[in-house]
Design an enzyme around this catalytic site. Structure first.
Site, PDB file in Angstrom:
ATOM      1  N   SER A  52       0.830  -1.195   0.000  1.00 26.54           N
ATOM      2  CA  SER A  52       0.000   0.000   0.000  1.00 26.54           C
ATOM      3  C   SER A  52       0.865   1.245   0.000  1.00 26.54           C
ATOM      4  O   SER A  52       2.072   1.193   0.266  1.00 26.54           O
ATOM      5  CB  SER A  52      -0.909   0.015   1.237  1.00 26.54           C
ATOM      6  OG  SER A  52      -0.156   0.314   2.398  1.00 26.54           O
ATOM      7  N   LYS A  53       0.236   2.379  -0.265  1.00 27.73           N
ATOM      8  CA  LYS A  53       0.960   3.646  -0.279  1.00 27.73           C
ATOM      9  C   LYS A  53       1.492   4.003   1.101  1.00 27.73           C
ATOM     10  O   LYS A  53       2.420   4.793   1.216  1.00 27.73           O
ATOM     11  CB  LYS A  53       0.047   4.764  -0.797  1.00 27.73           C
ATOM     12  CG  LYS A  53      -0.286   4.644  -2.274  1.00 27.73           C
ATOM     13  CD  LYS A  53      -1.128   5.808  -2.745  1.00 27.73           C
ATOM     14  CE  LYS A  53      -1.410   5.704  -4.237  1.00 27.73           C
ATOM     15  NZ  LYS A  53      -2.223   6.837  -4.728  1.00 27.73           N
ATOM     16  N   ARG A  54       0.879   3.423   2.130  1.00 28.45           N
ATOM     17  CA  ARG A  54       1.316   3.722   3.498  1.00 28.45           C
ATOM     18  C   ARG A  54       2.481   2.850   3.938  1.00 28.45           C
ATOM     19  O   ARG A  54       3.065   3.077   4.988  1.00 28.45           O
ATOM     20  CB  ARG A  54       0.133   3.556   4.462  1.00 28.45           C
ATOM     21  CG  ARG A  54      -0.952   4.611   4.266  1.00 28.45           C
ATOM     22  CD  ARG A  54      -2.128   4.367   5.173  1.00 28.45           C
ATOM     23  NE  ARG A  54      -2.834   3.141   4.837  1.00 28.45           N
ATOM     24  CZ  ARG A  54      -3.756   3.048   3.886  1.00 28.45           C
ATOM     25  NH1 ARG A  54      -4.070   4.117   3.169  1.00 28.45           N
ATOM     26  NH2 ARG A  54      -4.357   1.902   3.629  1.00 28.45           N
ATOM     27  N   ASP A  55       2.811   1.844   3.138  1.00 30.19           N
ATOM     28  CA  ASP A  55       3.937   0.982   3.485  1.00 30.19           C
ATOM     29  C   ASP A  55       5.236   1.774   3.313  1.00 30.19           C
ATOM     30  O   ASP A  55       5.462   2.374   2.271  1.00 30.19           O
ATOM     31  CB  ASP A  55       3.939  -0.240   2.557  1.00 30.19           C
ATOM     32  CG  ASP A  55       4.884  -1.320   3.030  1.00 30.19           C
ATOM     33  OD1 ASP A  55       6.067  -1.002   3.238  1.00 30.19           O
ATOM     34  OD2 ASP A  55       4.452  -2.471   3.181  1.00 30.19           O
ATOM     35  N   SER A  71       7.219   1.487   0.102  1.00 31.69           N
ATOM     36  CA  SER A  71       6.522   1.677  -1.169  1.00 31.69           C
ATOM     37  C   SER A  71       6.788   3.025  -1.825  1.00 31.69           C
ATOM     38  O   SER A  71       6.537   3.199  -3.007  1.00 31.69           O
ATOM     39  CB  SER A  71       5.004   1.522  -0.965  1.00 31.69           C
ATOM     40  OG  SER A  71       4.482   2.625  -0.241  1.00 31.69           O
TER      41      SER A  71
END
Length: 512
Positions: free
Chosen positions: A275-278, A281
């Site tokens: 995810s973008k929150r990882d 990433s």
């Protein structure tokens, strides 16, 4: 879905000449790119370059709540840092502009008017409460809970009644009552049944056009021939195909529906979709840590594709030459940070030493170790030191710890507390005293002479093992437990600075 059949280049091109190929990368400018977005851009870029076609950069910035001018600039800067260039788009221009959706609103308004006039779309006056009630009733009856077509065939009287109530309609596309089948470049033939494809919204009640409208409209008007995008968008593809067909019937675009290829998910830790929150990433992390663009792109290319011959490391020119969308695996790919770093390290080894030195300067400058424009003397020292560390580093930011001790002013030099606590203890004072005496007698300050003197004094004279003999010296001159090769480091640091640091370390050990 069926197994992907063998295809030729002619099948992939669909009757087009290679140079007629047009792909697009269409990010939303909300900040630095996500690695999944980058892989999509990379594959589209490689596809276009392989055939000698065009890559269009289109900015999908209609979400005014999330998109910012800064985000737009980040997007452009990110692509440039990655060396992914575009043939048409912002700051480049082209015959199909404007390339920012926020500047194309009049176009969408005109297209919607034509779709309504031709009966390809219609106004829907259903309130959200009514939609929810009918969907719940359908679910309770075990039926499909998508839009039920309530407003498909309203009479003029019904329309007027809704208007009199003050209702503001959305615009829905009239989906065909038949299966929609397409040949996915990655997944083979896919069929969606009409009962799973309700009439979907093109324009909100406030007049705001939605992604399912603007994306296909722009593709049609910009004559996009192939679309590579994420697997998560697969379910929307049949609806977009229906819109392409409707646009063709009202004379918008070339009449050709693009070929689609849906790229596999990128999975992160715990086999969950990245995810973008990882933390792993965001492109920003890799830029900050000093990944090479070519190293990062090489690794991302391996997430679903291979160059063949059991090769993991290749240049972007080699990728362009070899890229074949038919070799993309439909199965999800796992992002492995360690392998990503290893691939990057391999690319760092491929750099010429002078190029490597040039690339570490910004990281040394950011840390205050070097000025942005090093002096001739500093550059000569850097050039001499680079061959000692290039094989030992995985990212450019590691240059600060590996090389900083050579450039830091003596008044600012310090020993890492952890290294000092673990190494400059016990007999370290004896080792440093013997080191100082041995080095003071070295007449020619060369790597060979330094090594000979220290081995004779510390290993032969004191009977120490190399680790115990040289560890305190390494920490004393570099401030860290890991550094370039010791004897070469002493030569580069110079006699005076080396002896000064050893003396300071001896004093610290004595004080402790």
């Amino acid at each position: 879905m069926t197994d992907k059949p063998a295809q030729t280049d002619d099948d992939v091109l669909g009757g087009l000449a290679p140079d007629q190929v047009r792909l697009r990368f269409a990010p939303s400018p909300t900040g630095l790119l996500h690695v999944g977005n980058i892989r999509t851009a990379l594959f589209a870029w490689a596809f276009a370059r392989h055939f000698g076609g065009k890559l269009v950069l289109r900015i999908e910035d209609t979400d005014t709540a999330r998109n910012t001018p800064e985000g737009m600039q980040f997007t452009l800067d990110s692509l440039r840092w990655l060396n992914i260039d575009w043939d048409e788009g912002p700051e480049v221009g082209g015959a199909y502009g404007p390339y920012r959706q926020s500047e194309r609103m009049d176009i969408y308004t005109d297209v919607v008017a034509k779709l309504l006039a031709a009966g390809k779309a219609y106004h829907c006056y259903c309130s959200q409460e009514e939609l929810d009630q009918r969907r719940e009733a359908a679910r309770s009856a075990g039926q499909h809970s998508g839009y039920d077509g309530h407003c498909r065939a309203l009479t003029p009287e019904q329309v007027q009644a809704y208007i009199d109530e003050g209702r503001r309609p959305v615009v829905r596309l009239r989906m065909p009552d038949r299966p929609i089948t397409f040949d996915d470049l990655v997944r083979g033939e896919i069929t969606f049944l009409p009962e799973n494809l309700g009439d979907y919204v093109l324009v909100r009640a406030n007049g705001h056009p939605l992604y399912p409208l603007v994306n296909p409209v722009d593709d049609a008007l910009m004559e996009i021939t192939h679309v590579l995008r994420g697997e998560d968008l697969l379910s929307s593809t049949p609806r977009q195909i229906a819109l392409y067909e409707a646009l063709a019937e009202i004379g918008i675009g070339t009449g050709r529906t693009p070929r689609f290829g849906h790229l596999p998910f990128v999975m992160g830790e715990g086999n969950k979709k990245l995810s973008k929150r990882d933390p792993s990433s965001s492109l920003g992390e890799y830029m900050e840590r000093g990944f090479l663009p070519e190293g990062l792109l090489n690794y991302l290319a391996l997430l679903g594709w291979s160059i063949g011959d059991d090769r993991d490391v290749f240049t972007m020119d080699e990728m362009i030459k070899a890229f074949d969308i038919r070799r993309v695996n439909a199965n999800a790919a796992r992002f492995d940070p360690k392998k990503c770093e290893a691939i990057n390290a391999s690319h760092m080894r491929l750099l010429a030493p002078a190029e490597f030195a040039e690339r570490v300067v910004p990281y040394l400058a950011k840390a205050g170790v070097l000025p942005a424009e090093p002096t001739a003397e500093q550059r000569a020292l850097l050039d001499a030191a680079v061959p000692l560390v290039q094989e030992r580093m995985n990212t450019l930011s590691e240059s600060v710890d590996m090389l900083g001790f050579l450039f830091v002013d003596e008044s600012a030099f310090s020993i890492d507390p952890d290294a000092g606590a673990k190494v400059l203890t016990g007999d370290a004072g004896v080792v440093l005293e013997a080191t100082s005496k041995a080095l003071e007698e070295v007449s020619e300050w060369t790597t060979e002479a330094i090594e000979q003197a220290l081995r004779a004094s510390l290993i032969d004279g004191l009977g120490l093992k190399p680790k115990n003999a040289f560890g305190p010296v390494r920490v004393a001159i570099s401030g860290r437990r890991i550094s370039p090769p010791l004897f070469e480091s002493l030569e580069l640091l110079g006699r005076d600075r080396s002896l000064s640091r050893i003396a300071s370390a001896r004093a610290a050990v004595a004080t402790d």
